[in-house]
Design an enzyme around this catalytic site. Structure first.
Site, PDB file in Angstrom:
ATOM      1  N   SER A 285      31.153 -60.145 -26.393  1.00  0.00           N
ATOM      2  CA  SER A 285      31.415 -59.137 -25.365  1.00  0.00           C
ATOM      3  C   SER A 285      31.612 -57.759 -25.993  1.00  0.00           C
ATOM      4  O   SER A 285      31.150 -56.749 -25.445  1.00  0.00           O
ATOM      5  CB  SER A 285      32.656 -59.515 -24.551  1.00  0.00           C
ATOM      6  OG  SER A 285      32.486 -60.779 -23.958  1.00  0.00           O
TER       7      SER A 285
ATOM      8  N   HIS B 283      39.402 -57.576 -28.217  1.00  0.00           N
ATOM      9  CA  HIS B 283      40.126 -58.136 -27.050  1.00  0.00           C
ATOM     10  C   HIS B 283      40.476 -59.614 -27.220  1.00  0.00           C
ATOM     11  O   HIS B 283      40.899 -60.252 -26.261  1.00  0.00           O
ATOM     12  CB  HIS B 283      39.276 -57.968 -25.782  1.00  0.00           C
ATOM     13  CG  HIS B 283      37.998 -58.757 -25.816  1.00  0.00           C
ATOM     14  ND1 HIS B 283      36.866 -58.296 -26.447  1.00  0.00           N
ATOM     15  CD2 HIS B 283      37.698 -59.977 -25.345  1.00  0.00           C
ATOM     16  CE1 HIS B 283      35.915 -59.194 -26.340  1.00  0.00           C
ATOM     17  NE2 HIS B 283      36.397 -60.234 -25.686  1.00  0.00           N
TER      18      HIS B 283
ATOM     19  N   CYS C 244      40.386 -65.411 -25.963  1.00  0.00           N
ATOM     20  CA  CYS C 244      39.181 -65.113 -25.171  1.00  0.00           C
ATOM     21  C   CYS C 244      38.229 -66.292 -25.168  1.00  0.00           C
ATOM     22  O   CYS C 244      38.103 -66.988 -24.180  1.00  0.00           O
ATOM     23  CB  CYS C 244      38.485 -63.853 -25.678  1.00  0.00           C
ATOM     24  SG  CYS C 244      36.967 -63.475 -24.755  1.00  0.00           S
TER      25      CYS C 244
END
Length: 372
Positions: free
Chosen positions: A52, A71, A174
């Site tokens: 991502s 993230h 994630c």
């Protein structure tokens, strides 16, 4: 390193900054603010490199620039705001990009990952969490974890047991939550059902692992790299298809005599999303986990819907992360969740661009930045 504790103001730290789409990340000094009433300051211990991030680096998805990316992370709580009740200094935490408010319709109906309340961010009139030379830096996905510290809302992290290694815990933040949750929450895999997973990167391997934990009877892994065969089987796959050598849809339909109950697309391409749908048996569900680039459309055979086939998105594994992530830690500690096998290499922050170059070559599962 940044200074700590009571003296915290706009303190300097090292961070990986994306200044321009298509260009390498720059390791620069960035200033981080002190925690507001509902905020938590986390010293980053590990951050995974996720596809991502690459989508934003290459412009497939837009984001205000410059920005500190990252993230998928874990760390140790350094300081908390006056109203924080969920964590305390010294806690080990996993972060989650799907910060939640706790009282909107999505939250109150148990769909925390769909919360878009602005109150988990700072107001436009407030001092920004991140700045550089006096100019605000937009926070990336509520976290910006390619940095020595993160300043986040308390509902963007969860405390975990301290015997959990943080470099492996970061992956839960994630890819693992996204893949395992897609199988268990979004699609609801049941014991004995058949599953196909397209793409054996971090998310796809986690979907395989999640389907195995849920008791799937047959799990068919599909990838363009034949070298992923053994790795996919380590995570629970019963079969492997090298899509570079054969028609994967045809193979799945023949192997299962009509298609799978659940298919998972973990790459982010319209072509593979269509393949996931076409692998289904009557009544089956295709789950699109990958981020299909803006502008790419998915074309499906309309008559297939007469057989009650479904296609749906899965965002961050439909998580309730304050509950799910500590459970996934327990699964790892008891040997059911595979994380050691997922880490292909551990790198320093200043090696982040090399890590993304390796990702683009394919063949790796996950690179993890480890902070001293």
């Amino acid at each position: 390193n940044a200074r700590r504790g009571e003296t915290w103001g706009d303190a300097d730290m090292k961070a990986a900054v994306l200044r321009e789409v298509g260009k390498p990340l720059q390791i620069e000094d960035v200033q981080i603010n002190k925690p507001g009433p509902r905020e938590v300051l986390v010293r980053t211990k590990a951050a995974g490199l996720c596809h991502s991030d690459l989508h934003f680096m290459e412009g497939s998805y837009p984001h205000p620039l410059p920005a500190v990316l990252g993230h998928e992370s874990a760390g140790v709580v350094e300081a908390v705001g006056s109203e924080v009740r969920t964590v305390k200094p010294g806690d080990h935490v996993i972060t989650c990009l799907s910060a939640y408010c706790g009282h909107c319709e999505s939250c109150l109906t148990g769909r925390l990952s769909l919360c878009v309340s602005p109150e988990t961010k700072r107001d436009s009139g407030d001092e920004p969490r991140l700045t550089q030379n006096g100019a605000p830096l937009p926070q990336f996905l509520n976290l910006s974890s390619f940095a020595e510290y993160m300043l986040i809302h308390e509902h963007a992290c969860v405390s975990i047991r301290k015997d959990m290694p943080l470099d492996r815990a970061a992956l839960i933040g994630c890819s693992v939550m996204t893949g395992v949750g897609a199988a268990i929450h979004t699609s609801g895999v049941r014991p004995g059902e058949t599953v196909a997973v397209i793409g054996c990167g971090g998310v796809g391997l986690s979907a395989i692992n999640g389907a195995a934990i849920a008791g799937a009877g047959r799990i068919i892994a599909v990838d363009m790299f034949g070298s992923k065969d053994n790795l996919a089987r380590e995570f629970g796959a019963t079969d492997f298809i090298d899509a570079s050598k054969t028609d994967a849809v045809k193979e799945v339909l023949e192997m299962t005599r009509g298609g799978v109950h659940h298919a998972f697309e973990a790459i982010g391409l319209s072509k593979t999303a269509e393949q996931a749908f076409n692998m289904l048996r009557r009544g089956g569900t295709a789950n699109i986990i990958g981020m299909i680039p803006i502008g790419q459309n998915v074309t499906l055979p309309g008559a297939a819907f007469l057989g009650e086939k479904r296609i749906q998105g899965s965002l961050m594994g439909s998580n309730r992360f304050p509950v799910d992530m500590p459970r996934l830690v327990d699964f790892y500690m008891s040997g059911k969740l595979k994380l050691d096998e997922m880490i292909s290499q551990r790198i320093r922050l200043d090696q982040v661009n090399e890590g993304f170059a390796d990702m683009k070559k394919g063949g790796l599962a996950r690179s993890v930045i480890v902070f001293d």
